[in-house]
Write a protein that holds these residues in place. Structure first.
Motif, short mmCIF file in Angstrom:
data_model
loop_
_atom_site.label_atom_id
_atom_site.label_comp_id
_atom_site.label_asym_id
_atom_site.label_seq_id
_atom_site.Cartn_x
_atom_site.Cartn_y
_atom_site.Cartn_z
N GLU A 139 -7.55 -21.56 -2.00
CA GLU A 139 -8.94 -21.94 -2.30
C GLU A 139 -9.54 -22.72 -1.14
O GLU A 139 -10.71 -22.54 -0.79
CB GLU A 139 -8.94 -22.78 -3.57
N ASN A 140 -8.75 -23.59 -0.54
CA ASN A 140 -9.21 -24.38 0.60
C ASN A 140 -9.65 -23.47 1.75
O ASN A 140 -10.78 -23.57 2.24
CB ASN A 140 -8.07 -25.31 1.05
N ILE A 141 -8.77 -22.57 2.16
CA ILE A 141 -9.06 -21.79 3.37
C ILE A 141 -10.16 -20.75 3.14
O ILE A 141 -11.01 -20.53 4.01
CB ILE A 141 -7.78 -21.15 3.93
N THR A 142 -10.20 -20.13 1.95
CA THR A 142 -11.25 -19.14 1.71
C THR A 142 -12.62 -19.79 1.59
O THR A 142 -13.63 -19.21 2.00
CB THR A 142 -10.95 -18.31 0.44
N THR A 143 -12.67 -21.01 1.06
CA THR A 143 -13.95 -21.72 0.95
C THR A 143 -14.41 -22.20 2.32
O THR A 143 -15.60 -22.11 2.65
CB THR A 143 -13.82 -22.91 -0.01
N LEU A 144 -13.48 -22.70 3.13
CA LEU A 144 -13.84 -23.11 4.49
C LEU A 144 -14.40 -21.94 5.29
O LEU A 144 -15.35 -22.10 6.07
CB LEU A 144 -12.61 -23.68 5.20
N LEU A 145 -13.83 -20.77 5.08
CA LEU A 145 -14.27 -19.58 5.82
C LEU A 145 -15.54 -18.97 5.23
O LEU A 145 -16.17 -18.12 5.87
CB LEU A 145 -13.15 -18.53 5.83
N GLY A 146 -15.88 -19.36 4.01
CA GLY A 146 -17.07 -18.80 3.37
C GLY A 146 -16.88 -17.39 2.88
O GLY A 146 -17.83 -16.61 2.80
N VAL A 147 -15.63 -17.05 2.50
CA VAL A 147 -15.32 -15.69 2.04
C VAL A 147 -14.80 -15.71 0.61
O VAL A 147 -14.01 -14.85 0.20
CB VAL A 147 -14.30 -15.00 2.97
N ASN A 148 -15.25 -16.69 -0.16
CA ASN A 148 -14.72 -16.90 -1.50
C ASN A 148 -15.55 -16.28 -2.61
O ASN A 148 -15.24 -16.45 -3.79
CB ASN A 148 -14.56 -18.40 -1.77
N ASP A 149 -16.61 -15.53 -2.27
CA ASP A 149 -17.45 -14.94 -3.32
C ASP A 149 -16.68 -13.97 -4.19
O ASP A 149 -16.98 -13.83 -5.39
CB ASP A 149 -18.66 -14.23 -2.69
N ASN A 150 -15.71 -13.29 -3.62
CA ASN A 150 -14.96 -12.28 -4.36
C ASN A 150 -13.55 -12.74 -4.69
O ASN A 150 -12.67 -11.93 -5.00
CB ASN A 150 -14.90 -10.97 -3.56
N VAL A 151 -13.34 -14.05 -4.64
CA VAL A 151 -12.04 -14.64 -5.01
C VAL A 151 -12.26 -15.58 -6.18
O VAL A 151 -13.13 -16.45 -6.14
CB VAL A 151 -11.40 -15.38 -3.83
N HIS A 152 -11.47 -15.42 -7.23
CA HIS A 152 -11.63 -16.19 -8.46
C HIS A 152 -10.29 -16.85 -8.79
O HIS A 152 -9.23 -16.30 -8.51
CB HIS A 152 -12.06 -15.27 -9.60
N PHE A 153 -10.35 -18.03 -9.39
CA PHE A 153 -9.14 -18.79 -9.67
C PHE A 153 -9.08 -19.19 -11.14
O PHE A 153 -10.11 -19.53 -11.75
CB PHE A 153 -9.09 -20.05 -8.81
N PHE A 154 -7.88 -19.19 -11.69
CA PHE A 154 -7.70 -19.67 -13.06
C PHE A 154 -6.42 -20.49 -13.14
O PHE A 154 -5.35 -20.04 -12.72
CB PHE A 154 -7.63 -18.51 -14.06
N SER A 155 -6.53 -21.71 -13.70
CA SER A 155 -5.39 -22.63 -13.76
C SER A 155 -5.25 -23.31 -15.12
O SER A 155 -4.50 -24.26 -15.24
CB SER A 155 -5.54 -23.72 -12.69
N SER A 156 -5.97 -22.85 -16.10
CA SER A 156 -6.05 -23.58 -17.37
C SER A 156 -5.25 -22.90 -18.46
O SER A 156 -4.80 -21.76 -18.33
CB SER A 156 -7.52 -23.69 -17.80
N VAL A 157 -5.08 -23.62 -19.57
CA VAL A 157 -4.52 -23.02 -20.79
C VAL A 157 -5.55 -23.08 -21.92
O VAL A 157 -5.26 -22.66 -23.04
CB VAL A 157 -3.23 -23.75 -21.24
N GLU A 158 -6.72 -23.59 -21.60
CA GLU A 158 -7.75 -23.83 -22.62
C GLU A 158 -8.49 -22.52 -22.93
O GLU A 158 -8.98 -21.85 -22.01
CB GLU A 158 -8.70 -24.91 -22.12
N PRO A 159 -8.59 -22.11 -24.19
CA PRO A 159 -9.10 -20.79 -24.54
C PRO A 159 -10.53 -20.51 -24.07
O PRO A 159 -10.80 -19.40 -23.59
CB PRO A 159 -9.02 -20.77 -26.07
N THR A 160 -11.44 -21.47 -24.21
CA THR A 160 -12.82 -21.22 -23.78
C THR A 160 -12.89 -20.99 -22.27
O THR A 160 -13.64 -20.14 -21.79
CB THR A 160 -13.74 -22.38 -24.18
N SER A 161 -12.09 -21.76 -21.54
CA SER A 161 -12.05 -21.57 -20.08
C SER A 161 -11.58 -20.16 -19.74
O SER A 161 -12.13 -19.51 -18.83
CB SER A 161 -11.10 -22.60 -19.44
#
Length: 404
Positions: A81-103
């Motif tokens: 997440e750090n490097i893709t955001t720094l490069l500005g190429v994160n529009d097509n990269v998505h992250f998920f780290s939760s266990v919460e159902p609504t998230s």
């Protein structure tokens, strides 16, 4: 890259400790069980492995996928997440780290499942959040495809040993077709050049030459930051600043990034510092100038006497931006210890050097703080800064709750 400590401090007081810290780390790097394989071993391995990782990314992406969704937590997420955001190429990269159902529901809802490849990152393959994310995502993809075979929709990054990794066993069963490695003796927060990030860069269209240049810049920076001379080693200069602030009773370090391009970096540095330095120095990170409108009142209160600050921003000719930085740093340095880091650009090579600067700043800060108290780790034990035993405390309690 320009490093400056606004309130200067004498280097001679720290040179002996700096010599000892560099000597100790040099003795440990490359040794099994030290969790320092991010120094030299990993970038050299990745340079040798570029053809394989490039082919892996191309095969996984094919002509079908345009987006990458990464299921991972902590270093398995924040590094990439750090490097893709720094490069500005994160529009097509998505992250998920939760266990919460609504998230999860909102995460899945925003994805085009026909165009999204899922990257599952966990060394042990038993990380709760990642396991939950994989299982729930697999159910959704099965329903979307109307098929139990989702093997081409997921890629795994995990330990190479099936006895150590439940995720590797899933790969070996054929449930996931393609995989790479989470390498040994590289702590998650130091793993930014591991397979997951390299795979992501290739997925996003970077060339082998570009990624090789990044890894070579990493190796060059590591050599630079293993120089014991404080005058020539900017990582030691930052560590010296941190240590002196701590010795003056400053326990809270605020690293203030002045650009939205650093939004991923703030999460990575917070993890890097807090897992490594524990309660010795409590680190928080913000993105400016927005944070000033709610934090400056507390930061510049005359009763605030336990904080110190590092300002990070990009070199620019913009008059307004430079005026903001000049004014903010003047106001803060009148009351607090202040350092600043000014990045020349956000090329892959510059980012690689910045990442290594932060790695070594963190390592040296913790090492020197302990050494001042006579607490030096024996060579047969890993450094305190690369371990994270306290994280296991909450994990054990969660496990007990799940077993009820």
């Amino acid at each position: 890259m320009n490093i400056e400590v606004v309130k200067k401090c004498c280097c001679s007081k720290f040179q002996k400790l700096a010599n000892e810290a560099v000597e100790d780390i040099n003795k440990r790097k490359g040794r099994e069980g030290q969790f320092l394989n991010w120094i030299e071993v990993l970038p050299k391995n990745q340079i040798d492995n570029l053809d394989h990782l490039y082919s892996l990314a191309k095969e996984a992406k094919g002509d079908k996928f345009s987006d990458l969704a990464i299921l991972g937590i902590g270093g398995s997420r924040h590094t990439t997440e750090n490097i893709t955001t720094l490069l500005g190429v994160n529009d097509n990269v998505h992250f998920f780290s939760s266990v919460e159902p609504t998230s999860f529901d909102r995460f899945i809802k925003k994805l085009n499942l026909d165009k999204t490849l899922f990257l599952v990152v966990s060394k042990s393959g038993t990380t709760l959040e990642t396991t939950v994310g994989y299982n729930k995502t697999k159910e959704v993809v099965e329903k979307f495809l109307n098929s139990k075979d989702t093997s081409s929709n997921f890629v795994a990054m995990t330990d190479k040993n099936a006895q150590k990794s439940a995720l590797r066993r899933i790969v070996d069963s054929g449930e996931i077709k393609l995989s790479g490695f989470v390498h040994d003796d590289v702590g998650g927060r130091f793993s930014i050049f591991d397979d997951a990030t390299i795979f992501t860069l290739f997925f996003l269209g970077y060339s082998k030459d570009e990624v090789k240049g990044m890894l070579e810049a990493s190796l060059s920076a590591q050599k630079e930051f293993l120089n014991p001379d404080i005058e020539k080693n900017q990582a030691l200069q930052l560590a010296k600043f941190n240590v002196k602030a701590k010795n003056q009773g400053k326990n809270k370090h605020f690293v203030e990034y002045f650009s939205d391009v650093f939004s991923g970096t703030t999460l990575w540095e917070k993890q890097l510092k807090n897992e490594s330095l524990k309660a010795a120095i409590l680190t928080d990170t913000n993105v400016g100038p927005g944070y000033l409108h709610y934090n400056a009142e507390a930061d510049l209160d005359v009763n605030n006497n336990d904080s110190f600050f590092t300002f990070v921003y990009l070199k620019t000719d913009d008059k307004i931006m430079n005026a903001v930085m000049e004014g903010v740093i003047a106001a803060y340095s009148a009351q607090h210890p202040v350092s600043k880091i000014v990045l020349d650009d956000l090329s892959l090579k510059s980012i690689a050097r910045f990442i290594e600067l932060k790695h070594f700043e963190t390592l040296y800060t913790g090492w020197i703080l302990r050494a001042q108290k006579g607490n030096v780790s024996p060579l047969d034990s890993p450094l305190n800064e690369v371990l994270q035993p306290n994280v296991e405390k909450y994990k054990k309690e969660v496990k007990k709750a799940l077993e009820k």
